[in-house]
Design an enzyme around this catalytic site. Sequence first.
Site, short mmCIF file in Angstrom:
data_model
loop_
_atom_site.label_atom_id
_atom_site.label_comp_id
_atom_site.label_asym_id
_atom_site.label_seq_id
_atom_site.Cartn_x
_atom_site.Cartn_y
_atom_site.Cartn_z
CG ASP A 208 35.96 72.24 34.10
OD1 ASP A 208 36.16 72.77 35.20
OD2 ASP A 208 35.98 72.76 32.86
CG HIS B 128 38.12 70.99 42.68
ND1 HIS B 128 39.19 70.63 43.46
CD2 HIS B 128 38.56 71.28 41.34
CE1 HIS B 128 40.30 70.38 42.61
NE2 HIS B 128 39.87 70.81 41.34
P1 GDP Z 1 35.71 69.79 39.00
O1 GDP Z 1 36.71 71.25 39.10
O2 GDP Z 1 36.63 68.74 38.42
O3 GDP Z 1 35.27 69.73 40.33
O4 GDP Z 1 34.44 70.01 38.28
P2 GDP Z 1 33.63 71.35 38.36
O5 GDP Z 1 33.43 71.96 39.55
O6 GDP Z 1 34.25 72.47 37.51
O7 GDP Z 1 32.52 71.09 37.31
C1 GDP Z 1 31.73 69.97 37.49
C2 GDP Z 1 30.20 70.56 37.61
O8 GDP Z 1 29.20 69.33 37.20
C3 GDP Z 1 29.72 71.25 38.77
O9 GDP Z 1 28.67 72.26 38.52
C4 GDP Z 1 29.19 69.91 39.74
O10 GDP Z 1 28.07 70.45 40.40
C5 GDP Z 1 28.45 69.22 38.31
N1 GDP Z 1 28.37 67.71 38.67
C6 GDP Z 1 29.18 66.83 39.12
N2 GDP Z 1 28.73 65.57 39.25
C7 GDP Z 1 27.60 65.63 38.51
C8 GDP Z 1 26.80 64.83 38.11
O11 GDP Z 1 26.97 63.65 38.26
N3 GDP Z 1 25.47 65.27 37.24
C9 GDP Z 1 25.52 66.49 37.22
N4 GDP Z 1 24.16 66.92 36.42
N5 GDP Z 1 26.22 67.63 37.46
C10 GDP Z 1 27.51 67.05 38.16
#
Ligand code: GDP
Length: 431
Positions: A13, A41
């Site tokens: 995440d 993702h």
């Molecule tokens: P992944 O599985 O590694 O792609 O991550 P997830 O999708 O599970 O979780 C990342 C969450 O953080 C998602 O809801 C994204 O929209 C959010 N997100 C990603 N980058 C940022 C950021 O720089 N700032 C904020 N506030 N949210 C972010």
Amino acid sequence: MPVTVVVGAQWGDEGKGRVIDYLAARADMVIRFQGGDNAGHTVVNDYGRWVLHLIPCGIFYPHVYNLLGAGTVINLDTVSEEMAALAAAGVSVDNLWIDRRAHLIWPYHRLLDGAEEDRRKRAAGAGGEAMGTTRRGIGPVYADKHAYSGIRVGDLLYPDLLRQRLELLLPIKNRELAFYGLKPFTVEQLAALGARWREEYGIRIVDGLPVVRDAVRGGKRVLLEGQLGIGRDINWGIYPYTTASSPTAGGACEGAGIPPRAIDQVLGVVKAYSTSVGGGPFPTELHDDQGVMLQEIGREFGATTRRPRRCGWFDGVAIGYASWLNGFTGIAVTKLDVLDHFVTLELCTGYRLGATVLDYVPDTMLQGQVEPVYETWPGWLTDTSGCRTWQELPPAAQAYLRRIEELAGAPIRFVSVGPERSQIIVCEVRS
Ligand code: GDP
């Protein structure tokens, strides 16, 4: 770029989806190399907010060849749902391919996963404990793969062979189902499911090897998309609260069919603080108001399961460990904006275990006993979500990021300050 691996540097995440979405604009191929539909993702772009469980994050670019690699485990019904949702939003899915060596998740895998999780929960306190599995069948399908009892995507193309495999394997699976009081499957049922999948996916099943080999040899820009993070690695994560595959640069080579020497860049995606979903030790976990703040401001709820994520301070020991195991050539620090509201920040630089301070992550049991050693850093109490250059970041944020860079032993290439595609700072490479 030419061949770049993007992996999670923590417990998952971290924001890999948004980083891959950004990088894919300049890629020719995106290969998801391990895992199944047990995590999502998140990508926020012109098509809206997407949570992709299986389909690679390059799908939004019609010029990108998206491959579900040999190391993945695939529930084709999840792929159908994702494809349908994407197509309904006007995203072309013609550029999605599935490696014939990937393993299939059958309905019995999901049922067995859920039943075993329930059994462990019931046994809690009597030597048992829930693993925090997502019940998508990931553990059981990888177990079958390694016990030579798997069925691969390519097997769908040979109905007679598929039937023979089912006849051989199903009696054992049905005994396992019976152990949990679950109903058996018939060969007919699963052969019919296989026939449906063949009809739907036959044309997308490829041997990825020559395609990937020729792309790499031809200098194409290839992105390898990892799922989860090193903390969930089957060997180096918090076993048994891990996943069943290797979400590392090494796992990328294996799962995508690319030799280690062909990898040019390894980008670790690092959240500016720590989160973990599911069970297992988590040394910097916060049980106070600050933890609640991180959870609420960061919207730390699982993309697939909606489970609340445990939150804690940044763990520099875990990052050093991730960097060593993956060989990071750079890092992308995400969610910096979430820290805009903190007066001070703690940053873990060592694990105290008895009289010693460890500078690496020990095995699970010892990890449950360590005390984090913290440094305190001043917060910046400034909105960073509009920053688009390093220079625009408040000095205190720059200093905090530089310390993360030091602990990771790899330069920061990107900093994200919000979930939108544009909310990313590309950092100059310093000599
Ligand atoms: P992944 O599985 O590694 O792609 O991550 P997830 O999708 O599970 O979780 C990342 C969450 O953080 C998602 O809801 C994204 O929209 C959010 N997100 C990603 N980058 C940022 C950021 O720089 N700032 C904020 N506030 N949210 C972010």
